[in-house]
Design a protein around this motif. Structure first.
Motif, PDB file in Angstrom:
ATOM      1  N   UNK A 107      67.542  50.180 -20.709  1.00 22.74           N
ATOM      2  CA  UNK A 107      67.367  48.864 -19.941  1.00 22.74           C
ATOM      3  C   UNK A 107      67.836  48.941 -18.525  1.00 22.74           C
ATOM      4  N   UNK A 108      68.080  50.042 -17.812  1.00 24.61           N
ATOM      5  CA  UNK A 108      68.360  50.152 -16.638  1.00 24.61           C
ATOM      6  C   UNK A 108      67.808  51.519 -16.136  1.00 24.61           C
ATOM      7  N   UNK A 109      66.885  51.267 -14.918  1.00 25.77           N
ATOM      8  CA  UNK A 109      66.318  52.219 -14.220  1.00 25.77           C
ATOM      9  C   UNK A 109      66.698  52.867 -13.027  1.00 25.77           C
ATOM     10  N   UNK A 110      67.051  54.180 -12.872  1.00 25.06           N
ATOM     11  CA  UNK A 110      67.553  54.817 -11.714  1.00 25.06           C
ATOM     12  C   UNK A 110      66.643  55.886 -11.257  1.00 25.06           C
ATOM     13  N   UNK A 111      66.771  55.961  -9.929  1.00 22.51           N
ATOM     14  CA  UNK A 111      65.736  56.980  -9.278  1.00 22.51           C
ATOM     15  C   UNK A 111      66.188  58.497  -9.844  1.00 22.51           C
TER      16      UNK A 111
END
Length: 347
Positions: A152-156
């Motif tokens: 549920x979290x997008x990181x580079x």
């Protein structure tokens, strides 16, 4: 008396015209001629292509789970380091799912421990194995809930340039919906379409040098080969070649920018000096001549030629390397005629 004046006036009109007729005629302007330089050395082949700048990789990030987007901190045109927060869904539901899975795991663990302690008394071996199975299932459910929370979290995934936001904040998205497009600009590249026959005469591809020029910038940037498609396009029989910049071309050069790519290679040295048929003039006895350009005139110079198996005409004896001769239309010129190099149409 009247007749005398008539004759005198007529002579006065005729004499100026006679004087004009005796003047030198107007010299014709030098004739423009297309020249070539005789050379038996290897030639540098050069081609020019339209190129488009590309990132090392471009990805569209998407959540693997669905939910309402509560945070989208990706500003278009900015760069973000690897691991930086890009976007995040509402975590409340996923946190509750993790808590529930944790409770189920804890209960399954207690049940398995209790039944194991009663093995052989009031509990059969089958019941113990069933309790262990429930414990493993509870552990898998806990891992799935934790994975969903993490997804549920997008990181580079790399040092990224934010190219475009694909959805708006607070929008409800489903799993797999692209949220933001990222460019990996750790190495800028440029793609060109190259004809199949390019540099066939140049031999090995490692002898080909590539440089790029951007509109409005006179600098040339060196390029090196990275990869190429091994299938030609359906139209034009061309290959897509990907080149990489040896150094960063500077600010405001982003993927999608246009560039002119120059490719040059040293071709194989010919077996001799090849003469085009249009450069030859033949005398009444069949002797061959070329028109040598000297200063502002052309001089008819004898040559010895030879027709070889490849169908081309080779110079056996005649002017030395570096001599400029008329390449086309030599038969339309005369010995000693004034000429000048042809530069462009209409000049």
């Amino acid at each position: 008396m009247r007749s005398h004046w008539f004759v005198t006036g007529a002579l006065a009109l005729i004499i100026p015209f006679a004087a004009m007729a005796q003047e030198d005629p107007v010299q014709p302007a030098p004739k423009p001629v297309k020249l070539m330089e005789l050379s038996s050395q290897s030639r540098v082949l050069q081609r020019q292509f339209f190129g488009q700048v590309a990132a090392k990789q471009t990805v569209d990030l998407a959540f693997q789970v669905g939910g309402q987007l509560l945070e989208l901190s990706a500003e278009e045109g900015t760069t973000m380091p690897k691991g930086a927060l890009i976007a995040q869904l509402d975590l409340a539901g996923y946190e509750r799912a993790v808590a529930q899975a944790q409770l189920n795991y804890d209960k399954a663990q207690r049940d398995a421990q209790r039944l194991e302690s009663l093995r052989g008394q009031a509990v059969s071996a089958v019941q113990v194995r069933d309790a262990e199975t429930q414990l493993r299932l509870a552990a898998i459910a806990l891992e799935n809930a934790q994975d969903d929370l993490g997804h549920a979290t997008l990181r580079a995934p790399f040092d990224a340039l934010i190219a475009r936001r694909l959805i708006a904040n607070y929008q409800t998205v489903t799993a797999g919906t692209p949220v933001v497009r990222l460019h990996d600009i750790s190495e800028l590249r440029v793609d060109i379409e190259v004809p199949e026959v390019l540099f066939r005469q140049a031999g090995a591809g490692d002898r080909v040098a590539f440089t790029a020029v951007f509109p409005g910038d006179p600098r040339r940037f060196a390029l090196s080969m990275r990869e190429f498609e091994t299938e030609t396009s359906s139209i034009g029989q061309s290959y897509t070649i990907t080149l990489a910049f040896a150094e960063n071309p500077g600010a405001f050069v982003f993927p999608g920018a246009s560039a002119t790519v120059y490719a040059s290679a040293e071709g194989k040295a010919p077996d001799g000096i090849v003469l085009p048929e249009t450069a030859l003039v033949y005398g009444p006895d069949g002797a061959a001549f070329v028109m040598v350009f000297e200063g502002d005139t052309v001089r008819q110079t004898p040559v010895e030629i030879e027709m070889r198996e490849d169908g081309q005409i080779y110079l056996v004896d005649g002017p030395s390397d570096g001599t400029q001769i008329v390449m086309t239309g030599a038969s339309q010129l005369r010995d000693g005629q004034q000429a000048r190099p042809f530069t462009r149409i209409g000049e």
